[in-house]
Scaffold this motif. Structure first.
Motif, PDB file in Angstrom:
ATOM      1  N   TYR A  70      53.434  10.390 -28.775  1.00 48.01           N
ATOM      2  CA  TYR A  70      52.969  10.050 -29.957  1.00 48.01           C
ATOM      3  C   TYR A  70      51.805  10.554 -30.704  1.00 48.01           C
ATOM      4  O   TYR A  70      51.547  10.388 -31.611  1.00 48.01           O
ATOM      5  CB  TYR A  70      52.737   8.621 -29.687  1.00 48.01           C
ATOM      6  CG  TYR A  70      54.190   7.614 -29.469  1.00 48.01           C
ATOM      7  CD1 TYR A  70      54.891   7.142 -30.286  1.00 48.01           C
ATOM      8  CD2 TYR A  70      54.295   7.405 -28.243  1.00 48.01           C
ATOM      9  CE1 TYR A  70      55.930   6.550 -30.212  1.00 48.01           C
ATOM     10  CE2 TYR A  70      55.748   6.586 -27.873  1.00 48.01           C
ATOM     11  CZ  TYR A  70      56.396   6.244 -28.904  1.00 48.01           C
ATOM     12  OH  TYR A  70      57.507   5.760 -28.746  1.00 48.01           O
ATOM     13  N   TYR A  88      42.339   2.546 -29.294  1.00 47.04           N
ATOM     14  CA  TYR A  88      42.507   3.144 -30.775  1.00 47.04           C
ATOM     15  C   TYR A  88      42.338   4.483 -30.690  1.00 47.04           C
ATOM     16  O   TYR A  88      41.192   5.152 -30.308  1.00 47.04           O
ATOM     17  CB  TYR A  88      41.836   2.126 -31.802  1.00 47.04           C
ATOM     18  CG  TYR A  88      42.247   1.066 -31.915  1.00 47.04           C
ATOM     19  CD1 TYR A  88      43.065   0.454 -32.800  1.00 47.04           C
ATOM     20  CD2 TYR A  88      41.439  -0.028 -30.958  1.00 47.04           C
ATOM     21  CE1 TYR A  88      43.378  -0.907 -32.779  1.00 47.04           C
ATOM     22  CE2 TYR A  88      41.583  -1.488 -31.088  1.00 47.04           C
ATOM     23  CZ  TYR A  88      42.547  -1.840 -31.990  1.00 47.04           C
ATOM     24  OH  TYR A  88      42.851  -3.252 -31.898  1.00 47.04           O
ATOM     25  N   SER A  97      50.373   8.890 -38.638  1.00 47.34           N
ATOM     26  CA  SER A  97      49.775   7.654 -38.526  1.00 47.34           C
ATOM     27  C   SER A  97      48.066   8.016 -38.184  1.00 47.34           C
ATOM     28  O   SER A  97      48.019   8.520 -37.150  1.00 47.34           O
ATOM     29  CB  SER A  97      50.136   6.783 -37.533  1.00 47.34           C
ATOM     30  OG  SER A  97      51.616   6.357 -37.911  1.00 47.34           O
ATOM     31  N   LEU A 100      46.280   5.199 -33.793  1.00 51.09           N
ATOM     32  CA  LEU A 100      47.362   5.074 -32.922  1.00 51.09           C
ATOM     33  C   LEU A 100      46.865   3.894 -31.694  1.00 51.09           C
ATOM     34  O   LEU A 100      45.754   4.057 -31.817  1.00 51.09           O
ATOM     35  CB  LEU A 100      48.053   6.269 -31.845  1.00 51.09           C
ATOM     36  CG  LEU A 100      48.360   7.259 -32.737  1.00 51.09           C
ATOM     37  CD1 LEU A 100      48.953   8.499 -32.000  1.00 51.09           C
ATOM     38  CD2 LEU A 100      49.704   7.009 -33.783  1.00 51.09           C
ATOM     39  N   PHE A 108      52.465   2.565 -25.465  1.00 50.72           N
ATOM     40  CA  PHE A 108      52.314   2.798 -26.786  1.00 50.72           C
ATOM     41  C   PHE A 108      52.596   1.505 -27.419  1.00 50.72           C
ATOM     42  O   PHE A 108      53.514   0.727 -27.353  1.00 50.72           O
ATOM     43  CB  PHE A 108      53.157   3.811 -27.319  1.00 50.72           C
ATOM     44  CG  PHE A 108      52.910   4.127 -28.853  1.00 50.72           C
ATOM     45  CD1 PHE A 108      51.809   4.555 -29.534  1.00 50.72           C
ATOM     46  CD2 PHE A 108      54.084   3.563 -29.878  1.00 50.72           C
ATOM     47  CE1 PHE A 108      51.697   4.823 -30.877  1.00 50.72           C
ATOM     48  CE2 PHE A 108      54.055   3.796 -31.310  1.00 50.72           C
ATOM     49  CZ  PHE A 108      52.907   4.438 -31.749  1.00 50.72           C
ATOM     50  N   LEU A 109      51.667   1.079 -28.543  1.00 46.97           N
ATOM     51  CA  LEU A 109      52.048  -0.115 -29.184  1.00 46.97           C
ATOM     52  C   LEU A 109      52.388   0.134 -30.620  1.00 46.97           C
ATOM     53  O   LEU A 109      53.589  -0.505 -30.909  1.00 46.97           O
ATOM     54  CB  LEU A 109      50.714  -0.923 -29.244  1.00 46.97           C
ATOM     55  CG  LEU A 109      50.092  -1.429 -27.565  1.00 46.97           C
ATOM     56  CD1 LEU A 109      48.798  -2.250 -27.940  1.00 46.97           C
ATOM     57  CD2 LEU A 109      51.079  -2.600 -27.126  1.00 46.97           C
ATOM     58  N   LYS A 110      51.674   0.559 -31.261  1.00 49.51           N
ATOM     59  CA  LYS A 110      52.254   1.016 -32.767  1.00 49.51           C
ATOM     60  C   LYS A 110      50.980   2.061 -33.426  1.00 49.51           C
ATOM     61  O   LYS A 110      50.168   2.321 -32.842  1.00 49.51           O
ATOM     62  CB  LYS A 110      52.173  -0.433 -33.552  1.00 49.51           C
ATOM     63  CG  LYS A 110      50.648  -1.165 -33.743  1.00 49.51           C
ATOM     64  CD  LYS A 110      50.976  -2.141 -34.868  1.00 49.51           C
ATOM     65  CE  LYS A 110      51.039  -1.645 -36.112  1.00 49.51           C
ATOM     66  NZ  LYS A 110      50.968  -2.927 -37.229  1.00 49.51           N
ATOM     67  N   GLY A 111      51.535   2.341 -34.524  1.00 47.53           N
ATOM     68  CA  GLY A 111      50.827   3.209 -35.405  1.00 47.53           C
ATOM     69  C   GLY A 111      50.510   2.579 -36.811  1.00 47.53           C
ATOM     70  O   GLY A 111      51.387   1.894 -37.205  1.00 47.53           O
ATOM     71  N   TRP A 112      49.414   2.782 -37.150  1.00 48.09           N
ATOM     72  CA  TRP A 112      48.942   1.942 -38.282  1.00 48.09           C
ATOM     73  C   TRP A 112      49.681   2.546 -39.474  1.00 48.09           C
ATOM     74  O   TRP A 112      49.808   3.786 -39.641  1.00 48.09           O
ATOM     75  CB  TRP A 112      47.480   2.167 -38.530  1.00 48.09           C
ATOM     76  CG  TRP A 112      46.610   1.204 -37.952  1.00 48.09           C
ATOM     77  CD1 TRP A 112      46.816   0.459 -36.790  1.00 48.09           C
ATOM     78  CD2 TRP A 112      45.275   1.256 -37.963  1.00 48.09           C
ATOM     79  NE1 TRP A 112      46.011  -0.312 -36.340  1.00 48.09           N
ATOM     80  CE2 TRP A 112      44.638   0.211 -36.993  1.00 48.09           C
ATOM     81  CE3 TRP A 112      44.192   1.813 -38.738  1.00 48.09           C
ATOM     82  CZ2 TRP A 112      43.380  -0.235 -37.024  1.00 48.09           C
ATOM     83  CZ3 TRP A 112      43.032   1.181 -38.622  1.00 48.09           C
ATOM     84  CH2 TRP A 112      42.489   0.362 -37.833  1.00 48.09           C
ATOM     85  N   ASN A 113      50.193   1.736 -40.483  1.00 49.44           N
ATOM     86  CA  ASN A 113      50.938   1.885 -41.639  1.00 49.44           C
ATOM     87  C   ASN A 113      49.905   1.778 -42.790  1.00 49.44           C
ATOM     88  O   ASN A 113      50.028   0.761 -43.311  1.00 49.44           O
ATOM     89  CB  ASN A 113      52.190   1.524 -41.670  1.00 49.44           C
ATOM     90  CG  ASN A 113      52.992   1.672 -43.159  1.00 49.44           C
ATOM     91  OD1 ASN A 113      52.842   2.864 -43.489  1.00 49.44           O
ATOM     92  ND2 ASN A 113      53.874   0.927 -43.479  1.00 49.44           N
ATOM     93  N   SER A 154      45.592  -4.463 -36.725  1.00 49.60           N
ATOM     94  CA  SER A 154      47.171  -3.900 -36.961  1.00 49.60           C
ATOM     95  C   SER A 154      46.877  -3.037 -38.287  1.00 49.60           C
ATOM     96  O   SER A 154      47.894  -2.287 -38.485  1.00 49.60           O
ATOM     97  CB  SER A 154      47.916  -5.199 -37.527  1.00 49.60           C
ATOM     98  OG  SER A 154      47.409  -5.827 -38.332  1.00 49.60           O
TER      99      SER A 154
END
Length: 354
Positions: A70, A88, A97, A100, A108-113, A154
């Motif tokens: 990622y 973070y 992103s 991350l 891994f949780l998510k990447g900022w959009n 988020s």
């Protein structure tokens, strides 16, 4: 006959001596064998000296993160939420992103959009009232750059400090020029080092309502002057420490008044300090040195005179890793290192020594 008897007696008497010599030789050889096989040149791999290993404070967590794929850009900053156990990671690059999110266990949780971040530099996570948030310093030259921005965990933009897209030196309103990093104390007070090679070379303290408490600095080499102030932290006895990168030193200020308290430069003859953070036990400063690929640990002085810089441990990284900024988990004690050259973040955990 006499000659034969003499020879017989001599050999008989010599047997104990021969046996002793053979035993000593065998024991000597047996003692040398472990040394031979432990020699890196003979064994074909590197072993750390037991004496040095006993002093190592941290060791690499090779299992973090569990999915390094990622990381798709250059990693510049890292921050740990002290309550939610979220890490973070700020990275740069086209179509990536900019932030991350990982758990401290490496998932891994998510990447900022978000499109509101151009060139992230420093990042800081806080769980202070009224809600957790993440602060990002942006050194970009576009319409969002030269700012310090607050986001939800988020990635939703909450507010912006500074004049977006306009570099400058004004303080009313706040106007930054490539702000390098932000640190928020347990009291909710904010420290900003401004900037990362721009017009400004200053340390700013803001109250909880973001009004200016005090300002220190201008470009120079004298006490309270800076050349590329790059990282900032506060210790447990009310001192603010700044990684004065261009001047290859740490400068120290009184948190309440902003008064200059001293500086350290003897530990930075090889390379400048790029980061400064406290370990979770508050005993050591963690300092990254980008050009020599090294993370060092400095003993935190007691209250009063800061004395001289004392280096207590070193993590030597591979060539071209380029450690940039670091952060520490107050809960687990783990250290996270943002590595520009390696394009990754790495985790080091306390080494339990017997």
């Amino acid at each position: 006959m006499v000659k034969k008897n003499w020879m017989f007696v001599s050999v008989k008497q010599a047997k104990p001596v021969i046996i002793i010599v053979m035993l000593v030789s065998f024991l000597s050889l047996w003692m040398l064998l472990p040394t031979r096989f432990a020699n890196p040149a003979s064994a074909g791999y590197s072993l750390e000296s037991p004496r040095l290993a006993a002093k190592s404070l941290y060791k690499l967590d090779i299992g973090w993160p569990k999915f390094p794929k990622y990381f798709t850009g250059q990693v510049f900053g890292v921050a740990v939420d002290p309550v939610a156990d979220i890490v973070y990671v700020a990275q740069r690059g086209e179509s990536v992103s900019k932030v991350l999110m990982f758990t401290e266990h490496g998932y891994f949780l998510k990447g900022w959009n978000t499109t509101t971040i151009e060139l992230p530099h420093g990042i800081f996570a806080t769980n202070s009232s009224p809600a957790p948030s993440v602060w990002v310093t942006d050194v970009g030259n576009g319409k969002y750059g030269h700012t310090v921005k607050q986001y939800t965990p988020s990635g939703t933009l909450l507010q912006t400090l500074g004049t977006p897209g306009t570099p400058g030196s004004d303080l009313y309103p706040l106007q930054f020029d490539q702000p390098a990093e932000v640190f928020i104390s347990r009291k909710g007070e904010m420290y900003i080092v401004d900037g990362d090679g721009g017009l400004n070379n200053r340390l700013i303290k803001l109250a909880e309502d973001f009004t200016i408490t005090w300002v220190q600095g201008e470009k120079g080499v004298k006490p309270s002057q800076f050349y590329i102030p790059h990282s900032v932290t506060e210790d447990t006895v009310g001192r603010v420490w700044v990684a004065d990168r261009g001047n290859k030193r740490l400068q120290v200020f009184d948190a309440a008044s902003g008064e200059w308290l001293g500086s350290w430069d003897s530990c930075f003859t090889d390379d400048a300090p790029y980061s400064v953070r406290l370990t979770s036990d508050n005993k050591y400063f963690v300092v990254a040195q980008l050009n020599i690929n090294r993370v060092i640990f400095l003993s935190v002085p007691p209250i009063g005179d800061i004395g001289n810089c004392l280096k207590v441990d070193t993590i030597q990284l591979a060539d071209d890793v380029k450690p940039h900024l670091v952060d520490v988990s107050r809960k687990t004690g783990a250290i996270y290192v943002a590595e520009i050259g390696a394009r990754q973040a790495q985790r080091y955990v306390p080494n339990i020594r017997k």
